[in-house]
Scaffold this active site. Structure first.
Site, PDB file in Angstrom:
ATOM      1  CG  HIS A  96       3.417  -2.624 -69.147  1.00 20.53           C
ATOM      2  ND1 HIS A  96       3.812  -3.325 -68.040  1.00 20.53           N
ATOM      3  CD2 HIS A  96       2.327  -3.271 -69.639  1.00 20.53           C
ATOM      4  CE1 HIS A  96       2.999  -4.357 -67.864  1.00 20.53           C
ATOM      5  NE2 HIS A  96       2.086  -4.344 -68.828  1.00 20.53           N
ATOM      6  CD  GLU A 169      -1.953  -3.285 -68.496  1.00 15.78           C
ATOM      7  OE1 GLU A 169      -2.327  -4.317 -69.041  1.00 15.78           O
ATOM      8  OE2 GLU A 169      -0.766  -2.974 -68.370  1.00 15.78           O
TER       9      GLU A 169
END
Ligand code: PEP
Length: 255
Positions: A96, A169
């Protein structure tokens, strides 16, 4: 059989144990009749065991936010894929951008994590990629996405029914409340699928891979993401912290 869309909640470090337990109870109840998609809830490591006890027997499935690449040993503070599987995790978020930014996690480390997870055959990796604002503004997005995919996934074997989820993302859209233009997301997903086709072949990609979008999705903007080509689901941060809001997001993406 077509693969269901994924709707993945990333609670990050937002909730303490009691709050996680409460939200898990609400989620279980809200999603009790929900069959149209695969709902995954990723609490903090602290709350995994308790949240699993609540989710058990319901529609939402447990995921983790991170893993380490070794099985066991002198790795203070780390947790292995087997340990996550033992408490009931079926998914794990890898690489992430929060971890890339604050913990300097790089794609060599992310690659080792993907490999370890795939080798256990117990967890599905959710591999995060995405360009920064600077990379976007200097027109490097496509190059960055392909490079990140190659670094994370080159040489990884995908066996049988194993699944790999790639989460696109764009770092500059996370947590801002404003998602990117859906047409931009659609284009990025196409680039990602084409790059994956080059690496793994079209058959494996259509059978084993999903590409999902993450970045400021909420119940108001989700509809414009629902019917995009190559859009296999969503990774949701802020909007996953309220059961009703997350449920609305999930309903909109599968309808
Ligand atoms: C995330 O950080 O993974 C994310 C999707 O966050 P948000 O939805 O809050 O932008």
């Amino acid at each position: 059989m077509p693969i269901k869309k994924y709707i993945i909640a990333n609670w990050k470090m937002n909730l303490n144990l009691a709050e996680s337990v409460n939200l898990a109870k609400e989620m279980k109840e809200k999603f009790s009749g929900f069959d149209q998609g695969e709902v995954v809830v990723c609490p903090s490591i602290l709350a995994l065991s308790e949240v699993e006890k609540i989710l058990k027997g319901g529609k939402a499935i447990l995921g983790a936010q991170n893993v380490f690449w070794e099985d066991k040993g002198m790795y203070t503070g780390e947790i292995s894929a087997d340990m996550l599987a033992e408490v009931g995790c079926k998914y794990v978020i890898l690489g992430h951008s929060d971890r890339r930014k604050y913990l300097f996690e790089n794609y060599e480390m992310i690659h080792k994590k993907v490999r370890a997870v795939m080798e256990t055959e117990k967890l599905t990796p959710i591999v995060c990629i995405g360009e920064t604002l600077e990379e976007k503004e200097s027109d490097k997005r496509d190059f960055v996405l392909v490079e990140q995919l190659q670094q994370a996934l080159s040489g990884i074997d995908v066996f049988g029914e194993q699944r790999v989820i790639v989460a696109y993302e764009p770092v500059w859209a996370l947590g801002t409340g404003t998602a990117i233009d859906p047409a931009e997301a659609e284009y990025a997903h196409k680039i990602i699928k084409l790059a994956l086709n080059d690496m793994f072949g079209m058959r494996v990609v259509s059978k084993n891979f999903s590409v999902i979008y993450g970045g400021s999705i909420n119940s108001k903007n989700v509809k414009s993401f629902a019917n995009l080509e190559n859009m296999d689901g969503l990774l949701v941060g802020g909007a996953s912290l309220k059961a009703e809001e997350f449920y609305k997001v999930a309903k909109s993406i599968v309808n």
